[in-house]
Design a protein around this motif. Sequence first.
Motif, mmCIF file in Angstrom:
data_model
loop_
_atom_site.group_PDB
_atom_site.id
_atom_site.type_symbol
_atom_site.label_atom_id
_atom_site.label_comp_id
_atom_site.label_asym_id
_atom_site.label_seq_id
_atom_site.Cartn_x
_atom_site.Cartn_y
_atom_site.Cartn_z
ATOM 1 N N MET A 1 0.840 -1.206 0.000
ATOM 2 C CA MET A 1 0.000 0.000 0.000
ATOM 3 C C MET A 1 0.872 1.253 0.000
ATOM 4 S SD MET A 1 -3.130 -1.170 0.015
ATOM 5 C CE MET A 1 -4.234 0.081 0.632
ATOM 6 N N ILE A 2 0.369 2.278 -0.661
ATOM 7 C CA ILE A 2 1.067 3.556 -0.714
ATOM 8 C C ILE A 2 0.275 4.556 0.113
ATOM 9 C CG2 ILE A 2 1.845 5.436 -2.207
ATOM 10 C CD1 ILE A 2 2.053 3.409 -4.460
ATOM 11 N N ARG A 3 0.946 5.177 1.063
ATOM 12 C CA ARG A 3 0.294 6.168 1.922
ATOM 13 C C ARG A 3 0.404 7.551 1.269
ATOM 14 N NH1 ARG A 3 -1.028 5.010 7.056
ATOM 15 N NH2 ARG A 3 -0.570 7.114 7.816
ATOM 16 N N LEU A 4 -0.748 8.197 1.127
ATOM 17 C CA LEU A 4 -0.807 9.534 0.552
ATOM 18 C C LEU A 4 -1.345 10.513 1.587
ATOM 19 C CD1 LEU A 4 -2.324 8.626 -2.929
ATOM 20 C CD2 LEU A 4 0.070 9.044 -2.398
ATOM 21 N N SER A 5 -1.013 11.771 1.415
ATOM 22 C CA SER A 5 -1.441 12.804 2.348
ATOM 23 C C SER A 5 -2.501 13.686 1.694
ATOM 24 C CB SER A 5 -0.239 13.661 2.767
ATOM 25 O OG SER A 5 -0.651 14.841 3.415
ATOM 26 N N ARG A 6 -3.615 13.850 2.379
ATOM 27 C CA ARG A 6 -4.645 14.739 1.867
ATOM 28 C C ARG A 6 -4.153 16.185 1.811
ATOM 29 N NH1 ARG A 6 -7.569 10.762 4.626
ATOM 30 N NH2 ARG A 6 -9.342 9.929 3.454
ATOM 31 N N ARG A 7 -3.357 16.581 2.817
ATOM 32 C CA ARG A 7 -2.815 17.944 2.806
ATOM 33 C C ARG A 7 -1.924 18.168 1.599
ATOM 34 N NH1 ARG A 7 -2.105 17.385 8.598
ATOM 35 N NH2 ARG A 7 0.072 16.843 8.241
ATOM 36 N N THR A 8 -1.107 17.175 1.278
ATOM 37 C CA THR A 8 -0.231 17.304 0.106
ATOM 38 C C THR A 8 -1.044 17.396 -1.170
ATOM 39 O OG1 THR A 8 1.525 16.071 1.228
ATOM 40 C CG2 THR A 8 1.656 16.230 -1.163
ATOM 41 N N LEU A 9 -2.088 16.584 -1.279
ATOM 42 C CA LEU A 9 -2.950 16.645 -2.460
ATOM 43 C C LEU A 9 -3.610 18.008 -2.592
ATOM 44 C CD1 LEU A 9 -4.781 13.186 -2.565
ATOM 45 C CD2 LEU A 9 -3.038 14.038 -4.126
ATOM 46 N N ARG A 10 -4.093 18.552 -1.471
ATOM 47 C CA ARG A 10 -4.726 19.873 -1.529
ATOM 48 C C ARG A 10 -3.716 20.941 -1.946
ATOM 49 N NH1 ARG A 10 -7.909 17.930 3.047
ATOM 50 N NH2 ARG A 10 -6.359 18.699 4.539
ATOM 51 N N ALA A 11 -2.521 20.859 -1.405
ATOM 52 C CA ALA A 11 -1.492 21.840 -1.759
ATOM 53 C C ALA A 11 -1.133 21.743 -3.240
ATOM 54 C CB ALA A 11 -0.251 21.640 -0.895
ATOM 55 N N LEU A 12 -0.983 20.526 -3.755
ATOM 56 C CA LEU A 12 -0.661 20.350 -5.173
ATOM 57 C C LEU A 12 -1.806 20.829 -6.065
ATOM 58 C CD1 LEU A 12 1.056 16.828 -5.126
ATOM 59 C CD2 LEU A 12 2.145 19.027 -5.594
ATOM 60 N N ALA A 13 -3.041 20.566 -5.628
ATOM 61 C CA ALA A 13 -4.195 21.010 -6.416
ATOM 62 C C ALA A 13 -4.238 22.531 -6.495
ATOM 63 C CB ALA A 13 -5.481 20.464 -5.808
ATOM 64 N N LEU A 14 -4.065 23.191 -5.364
ATOM 65 C CA LEU A 14 -4.103 24.650 -5.356
ATOM 66 C C LEU A 14 -2.934 25.231 -6.143
ATOM 67 C CD1 LEU A 14 -5.478 27.206 -4.358
ATOM 68 C CD2 LEU A 14 -4.098 27.067 -2.274
ATOM 69 N N LEU A 15 -1.760 24.650 -5.994
ATOM 70 C CA LEU A 15 -0.595 25.128 -6.743
ATOM 71 C C LEU A 15 -0.808 24.966 -8.242
ATOM 72 C CD1 LEU A 15 2.304 26.240 -6.594
ATOM 73 C CD2 LEU A 15 3.115 23.862 -6.518
ATOM 74 N N THR A 16 -1.415 23.856 -8.636
ATOM 75 C CA THR A 16 -1.688 23.606 -10.056
ATOM 76 C C THR A 16 -2.616 24.669 -10.634
ATOM 77 O OG1 THR A 16 -1.368 21.219 -9.764
ATOM 78 C CG2 THR A 16 -2.658 21.924 -11.679
ATOM 79 N N LEU A 17 -3.556 25.147 -9.839
ATOM 80 C CA LEU A 17 -4.453 26.202 -10.292
ATOM 81 C C LEU A 17 -3.779 27.575 -10.289
ATOM 82 C CD1 LEU A 17 -7.698 25.115 -8.394
ATOM 83 C CD2 LEU A 17 -7.286 24.916 -10.842
ATOM 84 N N LEU A 18 -2.864 27.784 -9.352
ATOM 85 C CA LEU A 18 -2.274 29.113 -9.199
ATOM 86 C C LEU A 18 -1.120 29.381 -10.162
ATOM 87 C CD1 LEU A 18 -2.224 29.535 -5.309
ATOM 88 C CD2 LEU A 18 -3.741 30.657 -6.951
ATOM 89 N N VAL A 19 -0.425 28.346 -10.627
ATOM 90 C CA VAL A 19 0.714 28.571 -11.528
ATOM 91 C C VAL A 19 0.287 29.273 -12.818
ATOM 92 C CG1 VAL A 19 2.406 27.388 -12.985
ATOM 93 C CG2 VAL A 19 2.224 26.804 -10.567
#
Length: 517
Positions: free
Chosen positions: A1-19
């Motif tokens: 299993m791969i552990r993912l972080s919801r906070r990291t996903l949110r940060a990447l999502a927002l960064l993807t929109l802001l770039v």
Amino acid sequence: MIRLSRRTLRALALLTLLVPTAAFLLTWVRPLVSVPSVMAVAAAFVLYIRADRRPVRALPDQAPSESFDCGEDAFSVSRLSLCAVIACALLWTFFSGIGGMFYQNEDHYGRNAIFHDLLNNAWPVYFDGTTCALTYYIAYWLVPALFGKAAAALLGADVLWGAANAALFAETVWFLVLIFLLLLSLVRAKSLPTVCLALLCFVMFSGMDGLMAAYQDDWNNQIEWWAGMYQFSSHTTCLFWVYNQSTPAWLATLLLLSKPSDIGSFALIGLAALPFSPMPFLGLFVYFVALALVMLIRLIRSHGVRGGMGRILRACLTGRNLLACLAIAPSFLLYFAANRASSDAPLRADVLVYSLADPKRFMRLVLFWLIEFGALSLVLGVRYRRDPLFLATQFALLISPVLQIGYKFDFSMRFSIPGLTVLSVYAIRFLLDAVTRRENRYAACVLSLLLLIGSITPLLEFERGAYKVMLAGTNFMYSDPYGTVMNPDADTFNFVCEDVTVSVFYRHLARKGPSQP
């Protein structure tokens, strides 16, 4: 299993929109405004990350009853599930025609013309010999266009179009991977079967247009137009026709759902989505208002009117929200207002008046509501009828077809994107809970039937592309007859500011072109 972080996903999502937002400001807007604005955007992003590290404490117990908020940050997926996410993103993008490796429908005519103008001209794009400038929802193409220009500078002009389209394809895959991962975190899909079911439901989500197509015996072109002036678009239709508006709207909506109690980030999330299209932004705005009202009512009950108002204002007026309002809203609202088609087309409700004036038209509207989302909502209401987010979705989808901007019916199709996204998340979560927890199994069977009927619409989108490829004998099929939005056959009116000399944006904010005084 791969552990993912919801906070990291949110940060990447927002960064993807802001770039892309930052790219527009730095290349379209004068440095005196753009540099402080980009610094403010960066500061808002940092403040968002810091705030996301701690739970929302200013408004205790204010989240909706069926909130998607989750106390745990980490969630796990198997390696095969992650591979399924990437494969689904790649295949869906491929079959959409984005990048030019498969059939592109007619809406790509204008989108490819915009892409050409971004690649072949300095920014801002002023058209020589005219008073016109490119003015449209261009944010989605900015990063791929910059990549194409850089590749052409290094390797020669021959690679410009190919490199830029490869970057556009990669950008779409990246958007979809983030969208799918946020979706899985919201519906709590972990095992490969549940992950595949969630992905399939999202890709194939649609209203039951097939019922009306069968009733009217009309399977030509897009069956979503069965109701005449009213239309909601399936997820696949959105990706295949208006990817530049739909993928950012999906990402912003799922970002909101990932932490709906974070009222201190609503303006930042909404304005991060605004540059890609104002119509889905307005669809998101319904949720911002609804959630804020729910929080306010609960705070008034516990702290009184004065105390509740004070707490909600303090929660809303965060640094990240205020910085986003100052840095993003003025430039983009003035930029969009410079577009002639937008400036001459205020939001109107005459479609509602038109519908109410005739009983037959009103019955068609009621039938549209039932076919496109009402039947699904009746089933989902078994569980979510008291959930404010669910109720806000019903309100947004009810008003969507009766509002209009301009003389086309794009508003209904694009304003509804966030609402249909939320509805799809509820449907997927309902099904997965029925599978994994044995809850509401009979209702889940009815829901499955409705979703199967709805899948006819996206299946026809796939079928059309495959048929066109078969006829052409090749899958490399650019729909690219114009080369520029100034082509006489292009819908130029929709893509330009017709007179930069009278536009507030181009007179006071935009960088000057080589021929501009």
